[in-house]
Design a protein around this motif. Structure first.
Motif, PDB file in Angstrom:
ATOM      1  N   TYR A   4       2.851   2.269   8.274  1.00 38.80           N
ATOM      2  CA  TYR A   4       2.081   2.782   9.413  1.00 38.80           C
ATOM      3  C   TYR A   4       2.977   3.638  10.315  1.00 38.80           C
ATOM      4  O   TYR A   4       2.577   4.717  10.759  1.00 38.80           O
TER       5      TYR A   4
ATOM      6  N   CYS B  22       3.088 -12.631   1.324  1.00 36.22           N
ATOM      7  CA  CYS B  22       2.189 -12.127   2.375  1.00 36.22           C
ATOM      8  C   CYS B  22       2.984 -11.588   3.563  1.00 36.22           C
ATOM      9  O   CYS B  22       2.670 -10.521   4.106  1.00 36.22           O
ATOM     10  N   PHE B  23       3.999 -12.316   3.974  1.00 33.68           N
ATOM     11  CA  PHE B  23       4.824 -11.891   5.113  1.00 33.68           C
ATOM     12  C   PHE B  23       5.497 -10.551   4.810  1.00 33.68           C
ATOM     13  O   PHE B  23       5.492  -9.637   5.649  1.00 33.68           O
ATOM     14  N   TYR B  24       6.049 -10.424   3.617  1.00 35.05           N
ATOM     15  CA  TYR B  24       6.756  -9.201   3.241  1.00 35.05           C
ATOM     16  C   TYR B  24       5.793  -8.009   3.154  1.00 35.05           C
ATOM     17  O   TYR B  24       6.084  -6.922   3.661  1.00 35.05           O
ATOM     18  N   VAL B  25       4.644  -8.202   2.505  1.00 32.43           N
ATOM     19  CA  VAL B  25       3.681  -7.114   2.343  1.00 32.43           C
ATOM     20  C   VAL B  25       3.141  -6.655   3.695  1.00 32.43           C
ATOM     21  O   VAL B  25       3.025  -5.446   3.952  1.00 32.43           O
ATOM     22  N   LEU B  26       2.818  -7.579   4.578  1.00 32.73           N
ATOM     23  CA  LEU B  26       2.322  -7.210   5.913  1.00 32.73           C
ATOM     24  C   LEU B  26       3.385  -6.435   6.683  1.00 32.73           C
ATOM     25  O   LEU B  26       3.074  -5.460   7.384  1.00 32.73           O
ATOM     26  N   GLY B  27       4.635  -6.862   6.564  1.00 29.46           N
ATOM     27  CA  GLY B  27       5.724  -6.138   7.218  1.00 29.46           C
ATOM     28  C   GLY B  27       5.868  -4.734   6.677  1.00 29.46           C
ATOM     29  O   GLY B  27       6.090  -3.772   7.433  1.00 29.46           O
ATOM     30  N   CYS B  28       5.734  -4.585   5.344  1.00 26.67           N
ATOM     31  CA  CYS B  28       5.826  -3.260   4.725  1.00 26.67           C
ATOM     32  C   CYS B  28       4.679  -2.355   5.179  1.00 26.67           C
ATOM     33  O   CYS B  28       4.870  -1.150   5.379  1.00 26.67           O
ATOM     34  N   PHE B  29       3.494  -2.933   5.330  1.00 29.00           N
ATOM     35  CA  PHE B  29       2.358  -2.146   5.819  1.00 29.00           C
ATOM     36  C   PHE B  29       2.633  -1.607   7.229  1.00 29.00           C
ATOM     37  O   PHE B  29       2.247  -0.485   7.565  1.00 29.00           O
ATOM     38  N   TYR B  30       3.307  -2.400   8.040  1.00 30.59           N
ATOM     39  CA  TYR B  30       3.659  -1.929   9.381  1.00 30.59           C
ATOM     40  C   TYR B  30       4.628  -0.753   9.290  1.00 30.59           C
ATOM     41  O   TYR B  30       4.483   0.249  10.008  1.00 30.59           O
TER      42      TYR B  30
END
Length: 449
Positions: A226, A215-223
């Motif tokens: 963006y 979850c941490f990695y995927v959220l960071g990648c989404f940023y």
């Protein structure tokens, strides 16, 4: 060392030629058609993976089994592996990697089903299964089962320990200046604390670590995506176009041949999700489940999360970053990932470091279990302690080894595991369809197997 690296590179290229690529992708597609596209049940599979079923028989929960399998697959293949595929095969390798994951869902489903169908209970009460048991009990191919188990025990030192330890040591050295020797000692101590506790200890740690790190990695990648929003569509176009016309690559990328693009994309896709390799069924056999199909569905969700989601996101991050920053060095897979993430202020480097450290460590835990079960199949419990000690020690060696040599060795052994496993899936396809019809197509998933 350079000569050995050259030999392993040539051998890897020989193993991962068109024959194995056709066999692997062909099996993925064949099983997808014969099993009526089990990809459409992916949301049911995700729901089952988090549903407790204490009345079922097994050593660990279905989620614990899935978390251990994901721990073994969500590793450097998702970060450095994707970057290496892009560097060697061009951006089109991302699409081949993704397609391997989409169709690989069917293969992972079939592997999980056979793991439960042919599992046995050991003298000390543990559930034992995997391709070696399907080969022996389902087909009567004892000699092929031994070959697969031997390849698995050896492969654990490549994809499981040395590759992951090398990624950890390289990350800590480049980001924080930590000596690889210090990293090696710390990694060995942490691994020993978990691995020596057996499957329940490994599953417990992975059940906590995997959801958090993913979850941490995927959220960071989404940023990062963006931030690179203006380059997302061009990145998608470039990935799709260069998958079949490698010379279409541009924006700092160098052209490649179609076979190189497909080879590196598929090889890294397999390295990432392990569909067709036969490793994940080993831990699937330990799951608490009512019937083979329930665990088959849960197993298939691992490929979805690992490749269809995480590898695709990583590929988009890297390609869009290269397009946004043409000064990024495209020629080196290891530095490509670092340079791409470093262009993002504040979050880039910490995100990459955290992702590599946690992904690599969890992968080493999952593969330690695979190697142990392979050794137990070959020699029983007599060599278990020695194997665990050797496995942990190899992590220290991996911290100071040449990266290219480690990756080529891992690719070679992974390819050798694929062949006997795919043969078991193809020759036992009738059993797989029969069980699927009984429990899934007839809506009897809650029945006891």
């Amino acid at each position: 060392m350079e000569e050995l690296d050259y030999i392993m590179s040539e051998l890897s290229g020989l193993i991962w030629g068109w024959p194995l690529i056709i066999l692997l992708l062909g099996t993925h597609i064949y099983l997808t058609i014969r099993l009526r596209f089990p990809q459409r049940y992916i949301f049911k599979a995700i729901r089952l993976s988090v549903t407790k079923d204490p009345a079922a028989t097994g050593d660990v929960s279905q989620f614990g089994s899935l978390a251990t399998a994901l721990a073994a697959t969500i590793g450097t293949g998702n970060i450095i592996g994707v970057a290496t595929a892009i560097a060697l095969g061009g951006p089109g390798a991302v699409l081949w990697c993704w397609l391997t994951g989409v169709f690989g869902i069917s293969t992972k489903y079939a592997e999980g089903l056979l793991a439960i169908k042919y599992r046995v209970k050991s003298d000390d009460g543990k559930m034992m299964g995997g391709p070696m048991y399907a080969l022996e009990r389902g087909l009567g191919w004892k000699w092929m089962a031994i070959i697969f188990a031997l390849f698995t025990a050896i492969a654990a030192f490549g994809i499981g320990s040395t590759v992951q330890a090398n990624a950890i040591a390289t990350t800590l050295h480049e980001a924080y200046g930590v000596s690889p020797y210090i990293s090696g000692v710390v990694v060995c101590l942490l691994a020993a604390a978990v691995i020596l506790g057996g499957i329940k200890s490994i599953a417990r740690v992975c059940s906590i670590l995997v959801p958090f790190m993913a979850c941490f990695y995927v959220l960071g990648c989404f940023y990062i995506l963006y931030v690179n929003a203006a380059y997302l569509w061009p990145a998608l176009q470039l990935i799709c176009e260069s998958a079949f016309e490698p010379e279409a690559a541009g924006g700092g990328f160098v052209g490649s041949t179609l076979i190189m693009t497909a080879r590196y994309g598929i090889a890294r896709g397999l390295f990432s999700n392990e569909s067709g390799m036969g490793s994940a069924p080993i831990v699937a056999a330990a799951a608490q489940t009512r019937n083979p199909v329930r665990q088959a569905l849960v197993s298939s969700s691992a490929t979805f999360w690992d490749t269809v989601v995480i590898c695709a996101i990583t590929g988009l991050v890297i390609v869009s970053s290269v397009l946004a920053h043409p000064d990024i060095d495209f020629s080196n897979g290891a530095t490509l990932t670092k340079d791409a993430f470093a262009k993002i202020p504040v979050i880039g480097r910490p995100l990459l470091s955290f992702g590599l450290l946690t992904f690599a460590f969890s992968t080493s835990l999952g593969w330690s279990y695979y190697g142990e079960r392979a050794v137990e199949y070959l020699k029983g419990n007599r060599w278990m302690t020695s194997y665990r000690v050797l496995y942990i020690a190899s992590m220290f060696i991996g911290c100071v080894m040449n990266l290219a040599l480690v990756w080529n060795f891992a690719d070679c052994i992974n390819g050798l595991m694929v062949i006997p496993n795919l043969l078991s899936l193809l020759f036992l396809c009738g059993i797989i369809i029969q069980e699927t019809r009984k429990y899934l197509w007839n809506n009897r998933l809650d029945d006891e197997g």
